[in-house]
Design an enzyme around this catalytic site. Structure first.
Site, PDB file in Angstrom:
ATOM      1  N   GLN A  24       0.712  -1.161   0.131  1.00 25.55           N
ATOM      2  CA  GLN A  24      -0.099   0.112   0.057  1.00 25.55           C
ATOM      3  C   GLN A  24       0.909   1.461   0.125  1.00 25.55           C
ATOM      4  O   GLN A  24       0.387   2.257  -0.323  1.00 25.55           O
ATOM      5  CB  GLN A  24      -1.054   0.034   1.184  1.00 25.55           C
ATOM      6  CG  GLN A  24      -2.043  -0.997   1.089  1.00 25.55           C
ATOM      7  CD  GLN A  24      -2.804  -1.256   2.342  1.00 25.55           C
ATOM      8  OE1 GLN A  24      -2.731  -1.818   3.189  1.00 25.55           O
ATOM      9  NE2 GLN A  24      -3.942  -0.453   2.117  1.00 25.55           N
ATOM     10  N   ARG A  81       3.944  -0.191  13.118  1.00 22.37           N
ATOM     11  CA  ARG A  81       3.695  -1.351  12.466  1.00 22.37           C
ATOM     12  C   ARG A  81       3.782  -1.237  10.842  1.00 22.37           C
ATOM     13  O   ARG A  81       2.808  -0.565  10.424  1.00 22.37           O
ATOM     14  CB  ARG A  81       2.090  -1.759  12.879  1.00 22.37           C
ATOM     15  CG  ARG A  81       1.547  -3.078  12.387  1.00 22.37           C
ATOM     16  CD  ARG A  81       0.402  -3.656  12.650  1.00 22.37           C
ATOM     17  NE  ARG A  81      -0.209  -4.792  11.781  1.00 22.37           N
ATOM     18  CZ  ARG A  81      -1.177  -4.884  10.975  1.00 22.37           C
ATOM     19  NH1 ARG A  81      -2.098  -3.820  10.988  1.00 22.37           N
ATOM     20  NH2 ARG A  81      -1.370  -6.192  10.478  1.00 22.37           N
ATOM     21  N   HIS A 125       0.987  -9.201   4.710  1.00 26.13           N
ATOM     22  CA  HIS A 125      -0.095  -8.355   4.561  1.00 26.13           C
ATOM     23  C   HIS A 125      -0.488  -8.521   3.112  1.00 26.13           C
ATOM     24  O   HIS A 125      -0.564  -7.746   2.311  1.00 26.13           O
ATOM     25  CB  HIS A 125       0.199  -6.929   5.135  1.00 26.13           C
ATOM     26  CG  HIS A 125      -1.065  -6.114   5.472  1.00 26.13           C
ATOM     27  ND1 HIS A 125      -0.930  -5.505   6.526  1.00 26.13           N
ATOM     28  CD2 HIS A 125      -1.978  -5.620   4.602  1.00 26.13           C
ATOM     29  CE1 HIS A 125      -2.001  -4.727   6.639  1.00 26.13           C
ATOM     30  NE2 HIS A 125      -2.756  -4.944   5.207  1.00 26.13           N
ATOM     31  N   GLU A 170      -5.159  -9.726   8.995  1.00 24.89           N
ATOM     32  CA  GLU A 170      -6.367 -10.193   8.644  1.00 24.89           C
ATOM     33  C   GLU A 170      -6.690 -11.449   7.833  1.00 24.89           C
ATOM     34  O   GLU A 170      -6.896 -11.534   6.939  1.00 24.89           O
ATOM     35  CB  GLU A 170      -7.110  -8.991   8.032  1.00 24.89           C
ATOM     36  CG  GLU A 170      -7.225  -7.723   8.850  1.00 24.89           C
ATOM     37  CD  GLU A 170      -7.994  -6.584   8.338  1.00 24.89           C
ATOM     38  OE1 GLU A 170      -8.373  -6.704   7.056  1.00 24.89           O
ATOM     39  OE2 GLU A 170      -8.023  -5.702   9.211  1.00 24.89           O
ATOM     40  N   ASN A 296      -7.892  -5.643  14.628  1.00 17.93           N
ATOM     41  CA  ASN A 296      -8.202  -4.308  13.663  1.00 17.93           C
ATOM     42  C   ASN A 296      -9.439  -4.178  13.684  1.00 17.93           C
ATOM     43  O   ASN A 296     -10.447  -5.147  13.504  1.00 17.93           O
ATOM     44  CB  ASN A 296      -7.964  -4.801  12.420  1.00 17.93           C
ATOM     45  CG  ASN A 296      -6.302  -5.161  12.086  1.00 17.93           C
ATOM     46  OD1 ASN A 296      -5.688  -4.920  13.137  1.00 17.93           O
ATOM     47  ND2 ASN A 296      -5.610  -5.527  10.897  1.00 17.93           N
ATOM     48  N   TYR A 298     -13.001  -1.784  12.633  1.00 20.63           N
ATOM     49  CA  TYR A 298     -13.419  -0.770  11.903  1.00 20.63           C
ATOM     50  C   TYR A 298     -14.819  -0.326  12.137  1.00 20.63           C
ATOM     51  O   TYR A 298     -15.264   0.740  12.036  1.00 20.63           O
ATOM     52  CB  TYR A 298     -13.220  -0.716  10.292  1.00 20.63           C
ATOM     53  CG  TYR A 298     -11.775  -0.883   9.839  1.00 20.63           C
ATOM     54  CD1 TYR A 298     -11.151   0.404   9.603  1.00 20.63           C
ATOM     55  CD2 TYR A 298     -10.902  -1.915  10.110  1.00 20.63           C
ATOM     56  CE1 TYR A 298      -9.992   0.569   9.248  1.00 20.63           C
ATOM     57  CE2 TYR A 298      -9.572  -1.620   9.819  1.00 20.63           C
ATOM     58  CZ  TYR A 298      -8.989  -0.591   9.626  1.00 20.63           C
ATOM     59  OH  TYR A 298      -7.826  -0.371   8.988  1.00 20.63           O
ATOM     60  N   GLU A 358      -4.912  -1.749  14.168  1.00 20.89           N
ATOM     61  CA  GLU A 358      -5.693  -1.243  13.180  1.00 20.89           C
ATOM     62  C   GLU A 358      -6.625  -0.449  13.512  1.00 20.89           C
ATOM     63  O   GLU A 358      -7.543  -1.072  14.107  1.00 20.89           O
ATOM     64  CB  GLU A 358      -5.591  -1.806  11.824  1.00 20.89           C
ATOM     65  CG  GLU A 358      -4.574  -1.962  11.015  1.00 20.89           C
ATOM     66  CD  GLU A 358      -4.962  -2.486   9.631  1.00 20.89           C
ATOM     67  OE1 GLU A 358      -6.165  -2.190   9.150  1.00 20.89           O
ATOM     68  OE2 GLU A 358      -4.211  -3.402   9.147  1.00 20.89           O
TER      69      GLU A 358
HETATM   70  C1  GBH Z   1      -8.057  -3.218   6.676  1.00 18.68           C
HETATM   71  O1  GBH Z   1      -8.980  -4.020   6.116  1.00 18.68           O
HETATM   72  C2  GBH Z   1      -6.675  -3.760   5.987  1.00 18.68           C
HETATM   73  O2  GBH Z   1      -5.746  -4.458   6.882  1.00 18.68           O
HETATM   74  C3  GBH Z   1      -5.739  -2.608   5.373  1.00 18.68           C
HETATM   75  O3  GBH Z   1      -4.817  -3.030   4.493  1.00 18.68           O
HETATM   76  C4  GBH Z   1      -6.733  -1.583   4.920  1.00 18.68           C
HETATM   77  O4  GBH Z   1      -6.132  -0.670   4.195  1.00 18.68           O
HETATM   78  C5  GBH Z   1      -7.624  -1.009   5.870  1.00 18.68           C
HETATM   79  O5  GBH Z   1      -8.057  -1.983   6.854  1.00 18.68           O
HETATM   80  C6  GBH Z   1      -8.882  -0.080   5.351  1.00 18.68           C
HETATM   81  O6  GBH Z   1      -9.647  -0.695   4.569  1.00 18.68           O
HETATM   82  O7  GBH Z   1     -19.358  -2.614   4.491  1.00 18.68           O
HETATM   83  O8  GBH Z   1     -19.461  -1.061   6.239  1.00 18.68           O
HETATM   84  O9  GBH Z   1     -19.621  -3.306   6.876  1.00 18.68           O
HETATM   85  C7  GBH Z   1      -9.860  -3.831   6.546  1.00 18.68           C
HETATM   86  C8  GBH Z   1     -11.172  -4.600   6.296  1.00 18.68           C
HETATM   87  C9  GBH Z   1     -13.426  -5.089   5.505  1.00 18.68           C
HETATM   88  C10 GBH Z   1     -13.107  -3.540   7.318  1.00 18.68           C
HETATM   89  C11 GBH Z   1     -14.809  -4.379   5.093  1.00 18.68           C
HETATM   90  C12 GBH Z   1     -14.243  -3.115   7.044  1.00 18.68           C
HETATM   91  C13 GBH Z   1     -16.496  -3.556   6.092  1.00 18.68           C
HETATM   92  C14 GBH Z   1     -17.176  -2.227   6.044  1.00 18.68           C
HETATM   93  N1  GBH Z   1     -12.514  -3.966   6.130  1.00 18.68           N
HETATM   94  N2  GBH Z   1     -15.256  -3.834   6.277  1.00 18.68           N
HETATM   95  S1  GBH Z   1     -19.146  -2.160   5.803  1.00 18.68           S
END
Ligand code: GBH
Length: 446
Positions: A24, A81, A125, A170, A296, A298, A358
């Site tokens: 990336q 990291r 990764h 992941e 990680n 989100y 993350e």
């Molecule tokens: C990570 O993956 C990766 O490790 C990293 O490389 C990447 O750049 C970063 O996160 C940002 O993407 O459709 O609203 O339910 C993240 C994996 C998969 C997390 C999809 C959030 C769903 C959102 N992601 N997921 S939603």
């Protein structure tokens, strides 16, 4: 009364870091003997990546790494990291290591340590050497052995200075998006036939952890993407679907790692005690191999039952009534507290210390990013709340240091504390960078 080291009241010694990944940010895909990875191949296929973007140049970190280390030092973090590109170390995925590839990470590690930043490398990764994909990739059991061999070469070079290692990033997302759905490299759409890619990643981790332990590693982590799952309704069908999703996304990896056994896979038509790709001894190796868990996070996930003859026994329901990131992901900071306390409830004494490896969000391109500040503030507070509830969380890495190549989205999503102009490579810290520096600096000597 002692004053907290930061406004969030986290434990003493809590570690602050930023996170990135090789494909990336590095670019320089043809330099110093690097071999092709599955991501080079995937990006070259029309229609795979938005606007045909590729990681060929990315942030040009391969040449600008010293400036990036300075930017981290300026931010005041104590950990970084990053990931090591397997195809730089072993261009064909096997055999003698490429010294020039290792030299790059050797210099980076020295520069980090010189600035008081602890290097925390991730070994995988997602950028598998293409030569290994040609032999079956993670669907092939041999890839696990290749991974351990690669880990040994990296540990031989860096193990005198690196104490904490992350083997896999992941593995769930890699299996699901790379092997089941085909939206990431290597682009296989195998649905549930992707399961061997889960086991072989876990086996690769187990074999690598043994090698790293032998090389003096203090901690070996897996960083998995975890999500708290709730059912869309109280109905029996929705609750069963939510449990099935939780099994696949969260437990498929964490149960073998922490408990030494697979979760019940009946919802997927498998007997967990008779998985054809699991050999005797595998689960003993995988279980008990973790000395830290990388989380990680989100967003949370809401699940409902699927139509009767759908391919998968669940369907995702959109979360409404909350803010959304530029990527359109829902922003639910308290989901991180729920996730962490849920891990404590599920795994009890088997749960090792946790690092949030993350967390972050994409925003509009501008340098003024109040959404990122609010996102980080809320999520760090959620970590502190989990700490108060008894969960041992030791550090937090922001995803990401820099705007970078966001996989299938190309350069369209910007996750950086630092803006990158991809035409010139120029880095410009955003408001969130200055905000974080201030906040994590409070109470620190000097
Ligand atoms: C990570 O993956 C990766 O490790 C990293 O490389 C990447 O750049 C970063 O996160 C940002 O993407 O459709 O609203 O339910 C993240 C994996 C998969 C997390 C999809 C959030 C769903 C959102 N992601 N997921 S939603």
């Amino acid at each position: 009364m002692t004053s907290p080291a930061t406004p969030w009241d986290l434990p003493a010694g809590f570690s602050w870091g930023t996170a990135t990944a090789a494909y990336q940010i590095e670019g320089a895909v043809d330099e110093d003997g690097r071999g092709p990875s599955v991501w080079d191949t995937f990006c070259a296929q029309p229609g795979r990546i938005r606007d045909g973007h590729t990681g060929a140049v990315a942030c040009d970190h391969y040449h600008r790494w010293a400036e990036d280390v300075d930017l981290m030092a300026g931010l005041g973090v104590d950990a970084y990291r990053f990931s090591i590109a397997w195809p730089r170390v072993q261009p064909d995925g096997r055999g003698r290591p490429n010294p020039a590839g290792l030299d790059f990470y050797d210099r980076l590690v020295d520069a980090l340590i010189a600035r008081g930043i602890t290097p925390t490398p991730t070994l995988f990764h997602w950028d598998l050497p293409q030569a290994l994909e040609d032999d079956g990739g993670w669907l092939a059991r041999d890839t696990a052995a290749r991974f351990a061999d690669y880990a040994g070469h990296v540990a031989d070079r860096l193990g005198d200075r690196v104490r904490t290692w992350i083997t896999l990033n992941e593995p769930f997302i890699h299996m699901a998006w790379g092997y089941a759905l085909g939206v990431h490299a290597p682009g296989h759409a195998l649905l549930l036939d992707a399961l061997p890619a889960a086991h072989h990643q876990l086996l690769g981790h187990g074999l690598a952890a043994r090698v790293l332990g032998g090389a003096g590693a203090e901690r070996v982590l897996v960083s998995n993407n975890l999500t708290p799952v709730t059912a869309a309704s109280e109905s029996e069908a929705d609750r069963a679907a939510a449990a099935a999703y939780d099994t696949l996304h969260n437990r498929l990896f964490t149960d073998p790692l922490l408990l030494g056994r697979y979760p019940d896979l009946a919802a997927y038509g498998h007997d967990r005690d008779a998985l054809p790709f699991v050999e005797s001894g595998d689960l003993d190796l995988i279980g008990g191999s973790l000395t830290g868990l990388g989380v990680n996070y989100y967003n949370p996930t809401v699940i409902a039952a699927a139509e009767p003859d759908a391919a998968l026994p669940f369907t995702t329901v959109e979360i409404t009534g909350v803010p959304r990131t530029a990527f359109d992901w829902p922003v639910v900071p308290e989901g991180l507290t729920t996730l962490l306390t849920g891990l404590g409830a599920r795994y009890g004494d088997a749960l090792p210390p946790i690092w949030i490896t993350e967390n972050g969000c994409s925003t509009a391109e501008g340098r003024d990013d109040p959404e990122r500040i609010a996102f980080l503030d809320g999520h760090i507070a959620a970590v502190a709340a989990a700490g108060k509830a008894g969960i041992d969380v030791r550090g937090y890495y922001v995803w990401s240091l820099l705007d970078n190549f966001e996989w299938a989205e190309g350069y369209h999503q910007r996750f950086g504390l630092i803006h990158v102009d991809f035409a010139t490579g120029t880095r410009t810290p955003r408001a969130s960078y200055h905000w974080l520096r201030e906040r994590i600096g409070v109470g620190r000597p000097g």
